[in-house]
Design a protein around this motif. Structure first.
Motif, mmCIF file in Angstrom:
data_model
loop_
_atom_site.group_PDB
_atom_site.id
_atom_site.type_symbol
_atom_site.label_atom_id
_atom_site.label_comp_id
_atom_site.label_asym_id
_atom_site.label_seq_id
_atom_site.Cartn_x
_atom_site.Cartn_y
_atom_site.Cartn_z
ATOM 1 N N UNK A 113 -61.225 -1.651 53.343
ATOM 2 C CA UNK A 113 -62.130 -0.673 53.943
ATOM 3 C C UNK A 113 -61.521 0.728 53.888
ATOM 4 N N UNK A 114 -60.193 0.833 53.926
ATOM 5 C CA UNK A 114 -59.543 2.139 53.788
ATOM 6 C C UNK A 114 -59.835 2.733 52.413
ATOM 7 N N UNK A 161 -62.443 2.056 50.528
ATOM 8 C CA UNK A 161 -63.859 2.423 50.498
ATOM 9 C C UNK A 161 -64.098 3.738 51.251
ATOM 10 N N UNK A 162 -63.382 3.907 52.367
ATOM 11 C CA UNK A 162 -63.515 5.137 53.142
ATOM 12 C C UNK A 162 -63.014 6.328 52.345
ATOM 13 N N UNK A 163 -61.875 6.154 51.684
ATOM 14 C CA UNK A 163 -61.311 7.204 50.833
ATOM 15 C C UNK A 163 -62.307 7.579 49.725
ATOM 16 N N UNK A 164 -62.905 6.584 49.098
ATOM 17 C CA UNK A 164 -63.870 6.838 48.017
ATOM 18 C C UNK A 164 -65.100 7.574 48.544
ATOM 19 N N UNK A 214 -49.563 7.157 57.897
ATOM 20 C CA UNK A 214 -48.563 6.420 57.129
ATOM 21 C C UNK A 214 -48.630 6.701 55.635
ATOM 22 N N UNK A 215 -47.661 6.184 54.916
ATOM 23 C CA UNK A 215 -47.540 6.425 53.479
ATOM 24 C C UNK A 215 -48.770 5.983 52.711
ATOM 25 N N UNK A 216 -49.343 4.844 53.097
ATOM 26 C CA UNK A 216 -50.504 4.311 52.380
ATOM 27 C C UNK A 216 -51.824 4.616 53.085
ATOM 28 N N UNK A 217 -51.784 5.540 54.070
ATOM 29 C CA UNK A 217 -52.983 5.885 54.805
ATOM 30 C C UNK A 217 -53.887 6.833 54.036
ATOM 31 N N UNK A 218 -55.118 6.959 54.509
ATOM 32 C CA UNK A 218 -56.124 7.777 53.832
ATOM 33 C C UNK A 218 -55.691 9.240 53.740
ATOM 34 N N UNK A 219 -55.071 9.761 54.789
ATOM 35 C CA UNK A 219 -54.650 11.163 54.780
ATOM 36 C C UNK A 219 -53.674 11.431 53.647
#
Length: 297
Positions: free
Chosen positions: A250-251, A253-256, A279-284
């Motif tokens: 879902x992260x 998909x949210x990024x996209x 975090x490193x793999x977060x959306x931000x």
């Protein structure tokens, strides 16, 4: 027919919680920071093409309200509200059907897929929060993610101060009242399907994390709410150990969705669980690595 009773109980708990959360009226408040980020294309100075990304907590203290006036201002500026899932448009019958489809164990029982410690703690909490002291054995045919939702719902419904998903619920209700477009990252059916495909081990870990939060009760939730209102992401990371594994799909998909709206023009308000953002793999970080300008508000 008796197999539906635990599911209907779960649905009613969640429905009542969402209804109470959504009906909370936000009044003006002043906070120096919020857990929201403004995302723009790096060289865009027009201020006409913006996506705001608000991180939310799944369980908060009632002190989350009133919301910051900045959140209200941003909501008013945006033409669409984008959320992970809009459970309010799904009927109880549809939810029962989906839970029966995705929430039942196959050829095993809950005591076989949880560790002894997980089972004992879940059993104790269910007995604590149900009036007839019902045990986990009554839900032996359900997956750990269903038990996690049940316990979370029971804890919230029995608490004088807990709210479940209050911020997305509030803005979904507000958008419907205002006639704004609401876009889902994934449908409730897709969300339940995704939960059901997680390994039993991962589902057990999610259950364990929820149990820990509930056992620590109001102090942790109160602290998390205060940190969220201050926009103190580092403090939240220290308070909670966010499990990114369960949120990966879902992260993405949210990024996209964010990058798509940044290309289409206009202002959009995205609300996602804060565990997916940091975090490193977060959306931000994903957005920053692709060259987007991301500023905490």
């Amino acid at each position: 027919m008796r197999r539906l009773i635990p599911l209907i109980t779960l649905i009613l708990i969640i429905s009542l919680t969402l209804a109470s959360s959504a009906s909370t009226e936000a009044l003006p408040a002043e906070n120096s920071h919020v857990s929201m980020w403004k995302v723009t294309n790096q060289n865009d100075t027009s201020q006409k093409n913006i996506t705001y990304l608000l991180g939310s907590l799944s369980i908060t203290d009632k002190s989350v309200f009133p919301l910051s006036t900045l959140l209200e201002k941003v909501y008013n500026e945006c033409s669409r509200v984008i959320v992970e899932t809009d459970m309010t448009k799904t009927t109880q019958d549809q939810t029962v059907t989906a839970l029966l489809k995705y929430g039942l164990l196959s050829k095993t029982t809950i005591d076989k897929v949880l560790t002894k410690e997980q089972y004992t703690k879940a059993d104790n909490l269910i007995k604590k929060y149900t009036q007839n002291k019902k045990s986990l054995a009554a839900y032996k045919s359900f997956m750990p993610w269903v038990i996690e939702n049940l316990i979370s719902g029971l804890a919230v419904s029995n608490s004088q101060s807990f709210l479940q998903d209050p911020v997305p619920s509030y803005f979904i209700a507000k958008a419907k009242k205002d006639g704004k477009s609401i876009v889902e990252i994934e449908s409730p059916d897709t969300q339940l399907s995704r939960l059901s495909t997680m390994s039993y081990s991962l589902q057990g870990t999610l259950l364990e994390n929820t149990i820990k939060a509930i056992e620590q009760e109001s102090e942790t939730v109160k602290n998390a709410t205060a940190l969220w209102k201050e926009g103190n992401v580092e403090g939240l990371d220290e308070l909670y150990t966010f499990d990114k594994t369960a949120q990966t799909a879902v992260a993405q998909k949210t990024y996209e969705s964010i990058t798509k709206y940044l290309k289409s023009g206009g202002k959009y308000f995205v609300i996602a669980d804060i565990s997916m953002l940091t975090g490193k793999n977060g959306i931000i970080n994903m957005l920053k690595e692709k060259g987007y300008k991301v500023e905490q508000q």
